[in-house]
Design an enzyme around this catalytic site. Structure first.
Site, mmCIF file in Angstrom:
data_model
loop_
_atom_site.group_PDB
_atom_site.id
_atom_site.type_symbol
_atom_site.label_atom_id
_atom_site.label_comp_id
_atom_site.label_asym_id
_atom_site.label_seq_id
_atom_site.Cartn_x
_atom_site.Cartn_y
_atom_site.Cartn_z
ATOM 1 N N GLU A 1 0.811 -1.213 0.000
ATOM 2 C CA GLU A 1 0.000 0.000 0.000
ATOM 3 C C GLU A 1 0.847 1.267 0.000
ATOM 4 O OE1 GLU A 1 -2.517 -3.344 1.406
ATOM 5 O OE2 GLU A 1 -0.511 -2.625 1.967
ATOM 6 N N HIS B 1 -12.407 -5.991 7.864
ATOM 7 C CA HIS B 1 -13.106 -5.615 6.647
ATOM 8 C C HIS B 1 -14.269 -4.680 6.965
ATOM 9 C CE1 HIS B 1 -10.930 -9.204 5.330
ATOM 10 N NE2 HIS B 1 -11.013 -8.703 4.117
#
Length: 732
Positions: A462, A532
């Site tokens: 990322e 999530h």
């Protein structure tokens, strides 16, 4: 008088030696170049000494020395081209910047924090170099962040060389009308760091990405064997970074004595040629010394014995270069003394000028936080949707917006984890696979439509995604990149806090990087669990310079994303996963130019009794509660969807609260220290006289989101929670 035969022979020999001295080159360096090298090296050292004196006189406020590194980095400057190649130096690269064309006055203006400091206008501490004219990109303090940006910078040069039409400046009012692009096709991107930085994850991500893409990045590691007080054998496994990186493909690798400018130049020339010819990146590991402490805030005598420091002094590049010039009959002692006096006089004159230099005006503080050219809150971004047919989901309208904008603007590139249709393109050509296009299918078909130069998968890293985007955007590419889940954005937080939104401000407007970071966020997934379901938008709204957008429906997502792409600021575009394909908020396609200004809330439902301020996935839940309390209790709730969180629409909030005199602020993230706390505090501060009841908040419990749906429902705010808050506030 005629010379004797013996005298004639002596005279001839002297003349021949003099001619040889003038004609002889050293690894391609001429006599004049060697003299210029020494001049810059000596100037760099004397600049360090002058700043140390000024710091002790309390005329400057920080000092970072480049002593001991001068030979290696001056050699790098001589091997590269100022204003042609691109440079991401680190704080010991004073000599490099002087050799490229910075003046002592330029550097001392930064030391005193002058308004005319060309690097930052007094905003960044000394030894943090920047020059738009010389392509020296504004420098940060966190070690290693520049490495990934350099990869993106090189990537941009390659993209424009392959797509020269994309570099054209168009007559538009969006970012591209204000972003000049310069490229040559064979430029090299220089990036340097100390040996300590090679332990940072971003170092390895940068080397890996440069290797994968065969980019013309010249990595220079200036190894003085210490990361402040940590010796190299504690910092680097085996004590030598060259041995650890040796198996990366496509690289030119070399180690050299970085205290010898001629040896260093020979190595760097080969490294630059390797990069410039398109064969891949280069890695030069120069062994240098650090004769001064890490900075004036450090005292190396606390951890380095005199014996070690004396050994280093024997390799001092200034002394070595002096002796070399004398030994090779390039300069004699008198010539060296004259050169050094000239440098000292130049530094003294520069010092005299900067000590009376104009200081920045306090009123300039907020200048360049955001683009001075493109205002995404203006009416220029308020366009009407065209009449369309059919109801599209948020996912559909995000996809079509991306497609529309890529058709319109060749500068747009998209990358991230899994966003391509298929990296093995032959599978697509042979129709063996349909293609993925993102884990939520929001980028489906874009690689097929626009090609793999513009839509491609990245490594699973990322920080590298965002760091590369910063470098690309700095050069004029418009990266629209994706972080797959908000829960995994944290490795990129370093780039998103310290780099992406800060570059324009810290460079005093000389550089900018208007990238768009798309990320799926939020819970209500029935099984999303801890990793999530996260929110955390307040951490990004807390970052000046970053626009933060959080739509709740398909039409807003389409219009706000288009504004994000066309605006000239970095934007974090938050897409709630639960809303991607919800029945709520579907809308027809609004056309290829539909935009919504930032900072303009939407009144979802007008009301007279209570104001409810929220955004994202809590909007439809609050709407359910508002409809129910109207039916059951005849309480009229005005529901405000903020749509953008930085900036936010304070006028809409204040107008509504003055009308209803009661307010609820809600968000999906945890109650404590959440985004809504700022809104609630400002209401209490500025609208206290208009309130008939305390400000109420509705949000998630101060815990993580659990996997079991029963627990998730209890943790996240539900319609019943909104209903209860409305009822209590109405009864107050």
């Amino acid at each position: 008088m005629a010379l004797s035969r013996t005298e004639h022979k002596k005279s001839t020999a002297v003349a021949e030696r003099t001619h040889e001295t003038h004609e002889k080159t050293y690894q391609g360096l001429t006599r004049d170049q060697l003299i210029q090298m020494y001049r810059v090296m000596f100037m760099s050292r004397r600049m360090d000494d002058r700043e140390i004196l000024l710091k002790r006189q309390q005329k400057i406020f920080f000092q970072m020395s480049g002593a001991g590194h001068e030979a290696l980095i001056v050699a790098a400057a001589f091997a590269l081209k100022a204003g042609y190649d691109w440079f991401y130096p680190y704080y010991r690269d004073r000599a490099l910047c002087l050799a490229l064309g910075m003046t002592p006055e330029d550097q001392l203006l930064q030391a005193v924090g002058a308004a005319d400091d060309p690097s930052s206008g007094g905003r960044q501490m000394p030894s943090h170099w920047a020059s738009r004219k010389l392509n020296i990109v504004t420098q940060s303090s966190p070690t290693g962040t520049q490495l990934l940006q350099a990869v993106g910078c090189a990537e941009a040069g390659r993209y424009f060389s392959r797509n020269p039409k994309a570099a054209e400046r168009l007559d538009r009012s969006d970012y591209s009308g204000y972003k000049d692009v310069i490229f040559h096709g064979d430029e090299v991107t220089y990036v340097s760091c100390g040996d300590g930085t090679t332990s940072e994850g971003e170092f390895w991500e940068a080397v890996n990405n440069a290797s994968l893409l065969k980019l013309p990045v010249l990595f220079v590691v200036e190894d003085n064997e210490y990361a402040i007080s940590v010796p190299v054998e504690v910092n680097t496994a085996g004590g030598n970074i060259s041995k650890l990186v040796a198996n990366f493909p496509n690289f030119y690798f070399a180690e050299c004595d970085g205290t010898d400018p001629v040896t260093s130049y020979a190595v760097l020339q080969q490294a630059v040629e390797h990069c410039r010819s398109g064969r891949g990146p280069a890695f030069v590991h120069g062994h240098v010394i650090r004769p001064y402490s890490h900075s004036l805030s450090d005292d190396e005598r606390l951890y380095r014995p005199e014996s070690e420091r004396s050994k280093d002094a024997q390799r001092d590049p200034i002394t070595r270069m002096q002796l070399f010039l004398i030994r090779e009959n390039i300069l004699d002692e008198d010539s060296i003394n004259r050169l050094e006096k000239d440098v000292d006089d130049q530094i003294q004159r520069a010092t005299d000028r900067v000590l009376v230099a104009r200081l920045p005006e306090p009123s300039s503080i907020t200048q360049f936080l955001y683009s001075p050219d493109v205002d995404p809150t203006s009416d220029a971004f308020a366009t009407r949707p065209r009449t369309g047919e059919g109801e599209k989901t948020m996912a559909d309208l995000i996809n079509v917006c991306l497609r529309d904008e890529m058709k319109r603007d060749e500068r747009i590139v998209m990358f991230g984890e899994d966003i391509a249709d298929c990296s093995r393109e032959q599978y697509l050509k042979d129709k063996l696979v349909k293609g993925k296009g993102g884990v939520f299918k929001l980028t489906s078909g874009l690689q097929c439509d626009f090609g793999s130069q513009r839509v491609f998968n990245s490594p699973l890293a990322e920080a590298a995604i965002v760091g590369r985007a910063v470098g690309l955007a700095t050069r004029g590419v418009k990266p629209v990149v994706e972080i797959q889940f908000f829960d995994y954005i944290w490795p990129a937080f370093h780039q998103m806090r310290n780099e992406l939104p800060v570059i324009r401000w810290r460079s005093n407007g000389n550089f900018s990087c208007p990238a768009v970071i798309r990320v799926a966020i939020g819970g209500y997934l029935t099984g999303g669990a801890i990793y999530h379901s996260q929110c955390g938008e307040s951490l990004f709204t807390h970052t000046p310079g970053m626009r933060v957008v959080f739509p709740s429906n398909a039409l807003d997502a389409n219009g706000l994303l288009r504004t994000a792409i066309r605006c000239d600021d970095p934007v974090l575009f938050l897409e709630h996963k639960r809303l991607y394909r919800e029945t709520y908020g579907r809308a027809p396609y609004p056309g290829p130019d539909y935009m919504i200004p930032f900072g303009k809330a939407r009144i979802v439902r007008e009301g007279t009794d209570i104001t409810l301020v929220t955004y994202g996935a809590t909007v439809p839940r609050a709407l359910q509660a508002a409809q129910r309390i109207q039916r059951e209790n005849d309480v009229s709730v005005e529901l405000i969807d903020l749509r953008t969180l930085n900036p936010y629409d304070w006028d809409a909030i204040a107008t509504s609260v003055r009308k209803t005199n009661r307010v609820i602020v809600a968000h999906e993230d945890t109650l404590s220290w959440g985004y809504g706390a700022e809104i609630a505090a400002r209401i209490a501060d500025e609208l206290f006289e208009d309130l008939d009841a305390p400000v109420r908040r509705v949000a998630a419990m101060d815990t993580f989101v659990a996997y079991q749906p029963l627990l998730e429902d209890e943790i996240l705010p539900q319609p019943d929670d909104f209903y209860k808050a409305m009822q209590e506030l109405a009864d107050y």
